[in-house]
Scaffold this motif. Structure first.
Motif, PDB file in Angstrom:
ATOM      1  N   SER A 102       0.849  -1.195   0.000  1.00  0.00           N
ATOM      2  CA  SER A 102       0.000   0.000   0.000  1.00  0.00           C
ATOM      3  C   SER A 102       0.880   1.238   0.000  1.00  0.00           C
ATOM      4  N   GLU A 103       0.739   2.065  -1.031  1.00  0.00           N
ATOM      5  CA  GLU A 103       1.493   3.312  -1.139  1.00  0.00           C
ATOM      6  C   GLU A 103       0.712   4.268  -2.032  1.00  0.00           C
ATOM      7  N   TRP A 104       0.508   5.493  -1.552  1.00  0.00           N
ATOM      8  CA  TRP A 104      -0.353   6.433  -2.278  1.00  0.00           C
ATOM      9  C   TRP A 104       0.408   7.354  -3.219  1.00  0.00           C
ATOM     10  N   ASN A 105       1.692   7.622  -2.979  1.00  0.00           N
ATOM     11  CA  ASN A 105       2.431   8.573  -3.809  1.00  0.00           C
ATOM     12  C   ASN A 105       2.738   7.956  -5.167  1.00  0.00           C
ATOM     13  N   LYS A 110       6.000   4.244  -8.819  1.00  0.00           N
ATOM     14  CA  LYS A 110       6.804   3.954 -10.016  1.00  0.00           C
ATOM     15  C   LYS A 110       8.132   3.313  -9.639  1.00  0.00           C
ATOM     16  N   THR A 111       8.815   3.916  -8.672  1.00  0.00           N
ATOM     17  CA  THR A 111      10.107   3.378  -8.244  1.00  0.00           C
ATOM     18  C   THR A 111       9.941   2.014  -7.600  1.00  0.00           C
ATOM     19  N   TYR A 112       8.901   1.862  -6.812  1.00  0.00           N
ATOM     20  CA  TYR A 112       8.622   0.577  -6.160  1.00  0.00           C
ATOM     21  C   TYR A 112       8.422  -0.517  -7.211  1.00  0.00           C
ATOM     22  N   LYS A 113       7.582  -0.243  -8.195  1.00  0.00           N
ATOM     23  CA  LYS A 113       7.275  -1.250  -9.212  1.00  0.00           C
ATOM     24  C   LYS A 113       8.459  -1.527 -10.127  1.00  0.00           C
ATOM     25  N   ALA A 114       9.344  -0.549 -10.268  1.00  0.00           N
ATOM     26  CA  ALA A 114      10.524  -0.741 -11.108  1.00  0.00           C
ATOM     27  C   ALA A 114      11.529  -1.688 -10.462  1.00  0.00           C
ATOM     28  N   ASN A 115      11.427  -1.874  -9.138  1.00  0.00           N
ATOM     29  CA  ASN A 115      12.451  -2.629  -8.418  1.00  0.00           C
ATOM     30  C   ASN A 115      11.956  -3.865  -7.684  1.00  0.00           C
ATOM     31  N   HIS A 116      10.659  -3.967  -7.466  1.00  0.00           N
ATOM     32  CA  HIS A 116      10.133  -5.085  -6.692  1.00  0.00           C
ATOM     33  C   HIS A 116       9.163  -5.890  -7.537  1.00  0.00           C
ATOM     34  N   GLY A 117       9.439  -7.159  -7.697  1.00  0.00           N
ATOM     35  CA  GLY A 117       8.593  -8.016  -8.499  1.00  0.00           C
ATOM     36  C   GLY A 117       7.266  -8.302  -7.829  1.00  0.00           C
ATOM     37  N   GLU A 120       1.074 -11.587  -9.461  1.00  0.00           N
ATOM     38  CA  GLU A 120      -0.288 -11.061  -9.379  1.00  0.00           C
ATOM     39  C   GLU A 120      -1.289 -12.086  -8.850  1.00  0.00           C
ATOM     40  N   SER A 121      -0.904 -13.342  -8.844  1.00  0.00           N
ATOM     41  CA  SER A 121      -1.823 -14.357  -8.326  1.00  0.00           C
ATOM     42  C   SER A 121      -1.903 -14.320  -6.801  1.00  0.00           C
ATOM     43  N   ILE A 122      -0.924 -13.658  -6.176  1.00  0.00           N
ATOM     44  CA  ILE A 122      -0.918 -13.610  -4.711  1.00  0.00           C
ATOM     45  C   ILE A 122      -0.682 -12.205  -4.164  1.00  0.00           C
ATOM     46  N   HIS A 123      -0.077 -11.322  -4.951  1.00  0.00           N
ATOM     47  CA  HIS A 123       0.267  -9.983  -4.479  1.00  0.00           C
ATOM     48  C   HIS A 123      -0.730  -8.958  -4.975  1.00  0.00           C
ATOM     49  N   LYS A 124      -1.179  -8.087  -4.062  1.00  0.00           N
ATOM     50  CA  LYS A 124      -2.109  -7.014  -4.413  1.00  0.00           C
ATOM     51  C   LYS A 124      -1.423  -5.668  -4.196  1.00  0.00           C
ATOM     52  N   PHE A 125      -1.764  -4.695  -5.043  1.00  0.00           N
ATOM     53  CA  PHE A 125      -1.229  -3.342  -4.883  1.00  0.00           C
ATOM     54  C   PHE A 125      -2.383  -2.392  -4.578  1.00  0.00           C
ATOM     55  N   ASN A 126      -2.241  -1.684  -3.478  1.00  0.00           N
ATOM     56  CA  ASN A 126      -3.267  -0.735  -3.046  1.00  0.00           C
ATOM     57  C   ASN A 126      -2.641   0.650  -2.935  1.00  0.00           C
ATOM     58  N   GLU A 127      -3.349   1.679  -3.375  1.00  0.00           N
ATOM     59  CA  GLU A 127      -2.796   3.023  -3.319  1.00  0.00           C
ATOM     60  C   GLU A 127      -3.125   3.743  -2.017  1.00  0.00           C
ATOM     61  N   ASP A 128      -4.353   3.647  -1.570  1.00  0.00           N
ATOM     62  CA  ASP A 128      -4.782   4.376  -0.376  1.00  0.00           C
ATOM     63  C   ASP A 128      -5.247   3.377   0.672  1.00  0.00           C
ATOM     64  N   ILE A 129      -4.545   3.329   1.778  1.00  0.00           N
ATOM     65  CA  ILE A 129      -4.872   2.363   2.824  1.00  0.00           C
ATOM     66  C   ILE A 129      -6.299   2.526   3.337  1.00  0.00           C
TER      67      ILE A 129
END
Length: 452
Positions: A102-105, A110-117, A120-129
């Motif tokens: 979870s990260e809103w900025n 962008k930097t997070y996704k560029a470096n951390h795999g 999608e079958s198990i990992h979710k990305f949330n912007e606003d907690i």
């Protein structure tokens, strides 16, 4: 390759890089074939992408693969207020699998996704907690909020959160009673982002948590903020490490200088669920026992040659120079921090992009010659580059450029200035790991006993 897979790959990359950058990547394989307008037409559905095999592979390599998979992970964690993933990186090194971020900025994302795999079958990305906790909707009952949290968050073991410290708004219990609402920790912490963390802990009951914040959290509002946090965590059924420490050095306050050449003190709260009986005698004192015998020097982090844009302009250097001199006369400590190869730098801050004054790399400036000497003026100090910042924070090893920075220098400086010293949290994770694994065993046994 099908057009669909081509487009999905391009759309995934455009979450990280702008269209111009993606076109440049493609042109490295097929010179002068691509432009941002072509990519724009693809994204808008006005044309069908057709990548060559080489082009597809080049773009595919830009998407990081998960370092830990569901097949080989030893425990699972969620990464809240994730920033660019500094705490995550430490826990991945210990064999943990991230199942929710979870990260809103948008720039940090962008930097997070560029470096951390991400699997999608198990990992979710949330912007606003708050989309998970429903904390902004007062019509939602706590039971409904907890049910929603359990549905939104995958099964996990450890909660990580570098939560922002906002002023606590402690509502009156009498008002809550009049409204027929609960007034436990929800009352004491509502109105802060710590409340969202506490609500997730209450709903999901992780086996352990790690919370990180600035050192001043302990003294905020004359200690009231910290007291509320500790009481809340205790009320939720957790034992916080070193809660009742003795002595002058609080083990919960860890300085990054023990691992990398930067003075950076942060408070780290580690808690284990009391009913799992793994918390006894755990202390963060063990973190410093893992510090390297030969610490990395600043000289190992710095590049020999950098772009001239990182050298201070004569005007800016004169301003900082005079500003420091003025405050020195008044007996104040305000001013720039000039570093050499064996220095321990001041704390890198999120404002570093403004003038870089807290960490300026010495390029041979002679204070006796000053500004009147033209040759000396050429030796003006310089800022750290974003890549050097990544090394100073532990995202990249000395001399390495493996950490990807897909954002502007300004955003990069903000991100590193807001992040954590990665080796500190690698040490925290290593220290916690045996307890986490035992907690998983104890929790599974507890479920069996309860079902019997």
């Amino acid at each position: 390759m099908t057009n669909k897979s081509d487009l999905e790959l391009i759309q995934q990359l455009l979450e990280i890089y702008d269209q111009k950058a993606v076109a440049e990547f493609l042109n490295e394989v097929s010179p002068d074939r691509w432009c941002r307008e072509t990519l724009n037409r693809w994204v808008k559905g006005k044309a069908s992408p057709k990548l060559t095999h080489s082009e597809y592979l080049t773009l595919k390599e830009l998407i990081p693969s998960p370092k830990v998979t569901k097949e080989n992970c030893e425990f699972r964690f969620i990464d809240l207020f994730a920033g660019i993933g500094g705490i995550r990186k430490g826990f991945e090194d210990a064999g943990g699998l991230c199942v929710l971020t979870s990260e809103w900025n948008k720039y940090a994302v962008k930097t997070y996704k560029a470096n951390h795999g991400s699997d999608e079958s198990i990992h979710k990305f949330n912007e606003d907690i708050r989309q998970i906790t429903l904390s902004e909707d007062e019509s939602i009952s706590e039971a409904e909020a907890y049910e929603h949290i359990e549905k939104e968050i995958p099964e996990y073991d450890v909660l990580l959160a570098g939560f922002p410290c906002q002023p606590f708004s402690i509502a009156g219990v009498s008002k809550k009673n009049a409204m027929g609402r609960e007034h436990g920790f929800e009352c004491k912490t509502q109105g802060t982002l710590f409340f969202d963390v506490a609500r997730i802990i209450a709903a999901t009951k992780p086996k352990a948590f790690v919370l990180e914040n600035v050192k001043n959290l302990k003294s905020h509002d004359k200690g009231k903020t910290f007291r509320v946090i500790m009481e809340t965590l205790k009320e939720l059924g957790y034992e916080v490490a070193d809660e009742r420490y003795e002595g002058t050095q609080d083990p919960k306050i860890i300085d990054g200088k023990h691992f990398l050449p930067q003075h950076r003190e942060r408070i780290v709260l580690v808690g284990f669920r009391k009913d799992l009986n793994v918390h006894d005698d755990f202390s963060l004192k063990g973190v410093l026992q893992q510090k390297p015998e030969q610490p990395v020097s600043l000289g190992q982090i710095l590049d020999k040659e950098v772009d001239e844009k990182y050298i201070l302009t004569p005007k800016l250097w004169k301003y900082l120079y005079d500003y420091a001199a003025k405050h020195k006369e008044k007996g104040n400590g305000f001013g720039f921090g000039l570093v050499k190869e064996n220095s321990v730098a001041r704390t890198l801050s999120a404002r570093y992009y403004k003038d870089g004054s807290e960490i300026l790399v010495d390029r041979g400036w002679d204070f006796e010659k000053g500004f009147d000497d033209a040759e000396n003026l050429e030796n003006r100090p310089r800022r750290l580059t974003p890549l050097e910042c990544s090394r100073l924070m532990g995202f990249s090893a000395p001399g390495s450029s493996d950490f990807k920075i897909p954002v502007s220098d300004t955003q990069a400086y903000k991100q590193f200035g807001n992040s954590v010293v990665v080796p500190v949290f690698a040490a925290v994770a290593k220290l916690m790991k045996p307890r986490i694994l035992q907690a998983i065993i104890n929790d599974n046994q507890k479920k069996v006993d309860d079902a019997a």
